[in-house]
Design an enzyme around this catalytic site. Sequence first.
Site, PDB file in Angstrom:
ATOM      1  N   HIS A  87       0.854  -1.190   0.000  1.00  9.25           N
ATOM      2  CA  HIS A  87       0.000   0.000   0.000  1.00  9.25           C
ATOM      3  C   HIS A  87       0.890   1.240   0.000  1.00  9.25           C
ATOM      4  CE1 HIS A  87      -3.380   2.627   0.850  1.00  9.25           C
ATOM      5  NE2 HIS A  87      -2.586   3.250   1.696  1.00  9.25           N
ATOM      6  N   ASP A 166     -14.762   2.677   8.113  1.00 10.77           N
ATOM      7  CA  ASP A 166     -13.826   3.634   7.499  1.00 10.77           C
ATOM      8  C   ASP A 166     -14.541   4.479   6.453  1.00 10.77           C
ATOM      9  OD1 ASP A 166     -11.114   4.727   7.067  1.00 10.77           O
ATOM     10  OD2 ASP A 166     -11.483   3.981   5.044  1.00 10.77           O
ATOM     11  N   ARG A 173     -14.279  12.768   8.213  1.00 12.22           N
ATOM     12  CA  ARG A 173     -12.972  13.437   8.397  1.00 12.22           C
ATOM     13  C   ARG A 173     -12.698  14.405   7.252  1.00 12.22           C
ATOM     14  NH1 ARG A 173      -9.101   8.754   8.346  1.00 12.22           N
ATOM     15  NH2 ARG A 173      -7.532  10.376   8.404  1.00 12.22           N
ATOM     16  N   SER A 188      -7.238   3.860   9.561  1.00 14.54           N
ATOM     17  CA  SER A 188      -7.986   3.835   8.305  1.00 14.54           C
ATOM     18  C   SER A 188      -7.293   2.927   7.284  1.00 14.54           C
ATOM     19  CB  SER A 188      -8.090   5.274   7.778  1.00 14.54           C
ATOM     20  OG  SER A 188      -8.480   5.314   6.446  1.00 14.54           O
ATOM     21  N   LYS A 192      -8.271  -1.476   6.477  1.00 14.43           N
ATOM     22  CA  LYS A 192      -8.650  -1.933   5.135  1.00 14.43           C
ATOM     23  C   LYS A 192      -7.685  -3.009   4.643  1.00 14.43           C
ATOM     24  CE  LYS A 192      -8.846   2.381   3.853  1.00 14.43           C
ATOM     25  NZ  LYS A 192      -9.009   3.714   3.335  1.00 14.43           N
TER      26      LYS A 192
HETATM   27  N1  URA Z   1      -5.675   7.003   3.024  1.00 11.24           N
HETATM   28  C1  URA Z   1      -6.598   6.303   3.714  1.00 11.24           C
HETATM   29  O1  URA Z   1      -7.051   5.258   3.272  1.00 11.24           O
HETATM   30  N2  URA Z   1      -7.003   6.804   4.900  1.00 11.24           N
HETATM   31  C2  URA Z   1      -6.536   7.933   5.428  1.00 11.24           C
HETATM   32  O2  URA Z   1      -6.934   8.303   6.500  1.00 11.24           O
HETATM   33  C3  URA Z   1      -5.579   8.647   4.694  1.00 11.24           C
HETATM   34  C4  URA Z   1      -5.156   8.162   3.493  1.00 11.24           C
END
Ligand code: URA
Length: 441
Positions: A87, A166, A173, A188, A192
């Site tokens: 990621h 999320d 957010r 977050s 995932k």
């Molecule tokens: N990418 C994400 O998936 N979440 C965040 O909070 C910031 C960047």
Amino acid sequence: MSSPAFFPQDIIIRKRDGGALTKDEIEFFARGVVNGQFADYQATALLMAIFWRGMTPQETAWLTDAMMRSGDVIDLRDLPGAKVDKHSTGGVGDKVSLILAPLAAACGLKVPMMSGRGLGHTGGTLDKLEAIPGFRVMLDVPEFRAILQKVGLAMIGQTPQVVPADRKLYSLRDVTGTVECIPLICASIMSKKLAEGIDSLVLDVKFGKGAFMKKKEDALTLARAMVAVGKAGGKPVWAQLTAMNQPLGRAAGHTTEVIESIECLKGRGPADLMEVTLALTGHMLVLGGVAPDMAAAKKQMAAAIANGSALQKFREMCVAQGGDPRVVDDYSILPTAKKLLEVKAPVGASGFVSEVDALKCGHAIMALGGGRAAVTDKVDHAVGLADLIKIGEPVAPGTRLCTLHINDDARGTRAEALIREAVKFTPTQPPLEPLIQDLIT
Ligand code: URA
């Protein structure tokens, strides 16, 4: 609805006053934002309290786990092979996933990759894949598993059932000034990734002008937090710190990035992009146990590129996900812009390139129509930048700084002005900043 074991206001007040939350309170919060026991205004108040007061590593690990369990957690344990993903926190021209996933699969890993769309000045993997005619990114979990088993990689968007907490929290957010908060970013991203059913994970945490984190210290703190959360969840996570002051590679956009990615798989990629891609893929091979060390990983990756097996994996992924595999040999089937506009160095330019501001390049793509200001915006896949000059390269009047792929003259003029602001010159060869600056294991 049964009455809750906690009152949201008590949780908000404790965090507001600098206290630490318990595991049960955090679980109530993650569940509550999905089932409505935590109203949006209460969730945003708590997010703001977390923004100011922070979270301990233990609270962050609990929040990640609770968010992960707010929806489906994919179980891939019955699939043979090590399941390893990567990621990136995102940047301009960061097309590493498109190269890394087929390369890692060609070397023997399973790569279950769930990616996002671009927002603001950074591009998204899903949008880039959708430049390939027919390519489907919204697959359900059974199809995702079947492709992963057959091809060794699958690149899809997050299904609605995965980490719904999320989805809700990120949208709150985004509009309440609480995005830039390390425990919240960590939870977050990691919730995932851990819901994907991976065995281990490599992170590319970017910092610099074109990145989400502008300062290296912040990127380092985030990297350490994510590695710690992975450890708490029983998954090995390594995090690389990569500078993102200038765009990665020489292309940014959608069609232009797909072409550059395929060129990399053919062994003709730009040096900086290959450096980052091979480092991250190499770490995946070591973490997944298919290479004993980085030196062996490098040999395997070089062979997979030289013998065409990495490119073949890209083709197979296209076929499995409905995309036209002829794209590998014929770039003209990708969405093509109406015009090419070369931006050239002005009269009086001399010396070397000292700066190619990634943020301004990202804004140039947005000016062309290739970015998204709101999640619902459509992107124009055909527009973008190619042939971008790099820091340290020589310039003289008329040297090409980049080629803009444009569909609209007025937009092209705006993008050209941004590129002119982005690229700066210096009379002497500037020192080159190392691209890869740290690895947290
Ligand atoms: N990418 C994400 O998936 N979440 C965040 O909070 C910031 C960047």
